[in-house]
Design a protein around this motif. Sequence first.
Motif, PDB file in Angstrom:
ATOM      1  N   SER A 141      59.823  56.449  -5.542  1.00 16.59           N
ATOM      2  CA  SER A 141      60.029  54.945  -5.900  1.00 16.59           C
ATOM      3  C   SER A 141      60.466  55.147  -7.377  1.00 16.59           C
ATOM      4  N   GLU A 142      60.280  55.669  -8.209  1.00 16.43           N
ATOM      5  CA  GLU A 142      60.667  55.740  -9.558  1.00 16.43           C
ATOM      6  C   GLU A 142      62.252  55.769  -9.491  1.00 16.43           C
ATOM      7  N   GLY A 146      65.191  48.459  -9.162  1.00 18.26           N
ATOM      8  CA  GLY A 146      64.443  47.189  -8.767  1.00 18.26           C
ATOM      9  C   GLY A 146      65.197  46.649  -7.512  1.00 18.26           C
ATOM     10  N   GLY A 147      64.218  46.121  -6.518  1.00 21.48           N
ATOM     11  CA  GLY A 147      64.807  45.587  -5.288  1.00 21.48           C
ATOM     12  C   GLY A 147      65.349  46.524  -4.212  1.00 21.48           C
ATOM     13  N   GLY A 148      65.481  47.976  -4.742  1.00 18.81           N
ATOM     14  CA  GLY A 148      65.893  49.093  -3.693  1.00 18.81           C
ATOM     15  C   GLY A 148      64.877  49.048  -2.521  1.00 18.81           C
ATOM     16  N   SER A 171      51.905  51.597  -6.100  1.00 19.09           N
ATOM     17  CA  SER A 171      51.903  50.391  -6.856  1.00 19.09           C
ATOM     18  C   SER A 171      53.314  49.884  -6.924  1.00 19.09           C
ATOM     19  N   GLN A 172      54.370  50.824  -7.018  1.00 18.77           N
ATOM     20  CA  GLN A 172      55.787  50.499  -7.170  1.00 18.77           C
ATOM     21  C   GLN A 172      56.203  49.585  -5.993  1.00 18.77           C
ATOM     22  N   LEU A 173      55.860  49.882  -4.995  1.00 16.60           N
ATOM     23  CA  LEU A 173      56.511  49.360  -3.839  1.00 16.60           C
ATOM     24  C   LEU A 173      55.819  48.105  -3.168  1.00 16.60           C
ATOM     25  N   ARG A 210      61.235  48.355  -3.666  1.00 14.75           N
ATOM     26  CA  ARG A 210      60.798  48.421  -4.995  1.00 14.75           C
ATOM     27  C   ARG A 210      60.634  47.194  -5.946  1.00 14.75           C
ATOM     28  N   ARG A 211      59.389  47.078  -6.355  1.00 14.66           N
ATOM     29  CA  ARG A 211      59.225  45.798  -7.197  1.00 14.66           C
ATOM     30  C   ARG A 211      60.177  45.832  -8.291  1.00 14.66           C
ATOM     31  N   LYS A 212      60.690  44.468  -8.337  1.00 11.28           N
ATOM     32  CA  LYS A 212      61.703  44.159  -9.644  1.00 11.28           C
ATOM     33  C   LYS A 212      60.962  44.079 -10.751  1.00 11.28           C
TER      34      LYS A 212
END
Length: 212
Positions: A141-142, A146-148, A171-173, A210-212
């Motif tokens: 995720s890291e 963002g948006g991937g 939490s990042q997704l 992935r959250r923006k």
Amino acid sequence: MSPAQQRALEEGWARWGVDYSPQDLLTPERLQTLFGRTAPLGLEIGFGMGEGTLAMALQRPEWNFLAIDVHGPGVGALLKKLAENNVNNVRVMRHDAVEVVRHMLPQAILEGIHIFFPDPWPKSRHHKRRLIQPPFVELLSERLKGGGYLHLATDWQDYAEQMRVVLRAESQLENTGAGFIERPDWRPLTRFESRGVRLGHGVWDLLFWRRK
């Protein structure tokens, strides 16, 4: 490894191969050198015999793809396919994917990640060996912009359920749907999967962003 796969490995590595080197971070500048251009980067982990990798590379010529696997015959088979089709938007690594992601990929470098049909390790005592575990999903995720997106697929239902639990806990997704999705058009249907479908096996796809 067949003679043709061995020959493809020997003859094609200089053009398509990338050696594992923890000191050689795959920065945008390094990727520009490897691919000869700047383009969205997709990562594929565990490409089998390379059928899907080739199909996606031909389907998305505007993308670059980094394909990672440890299986020698599969690496040779993919290099043979790349040579036969004169494909230039794929680079191949033969190394443990966790180490590559951890040591060679900087954060926010990927537009998409594909992990299709990873080893299910079906016995309960072996579940800890499964690739999709919280620490690795956090690492992946890291590496996403963002948006991937992170796209997973498996034909083992209990592994699919575990995947969903792990991805939902990261939490990042975020998942824009209710969970599992129908196979998107961009995911190629391999011979392996086609055979399973004919035999009545289920296939589960998961797509998280992935959250923006």
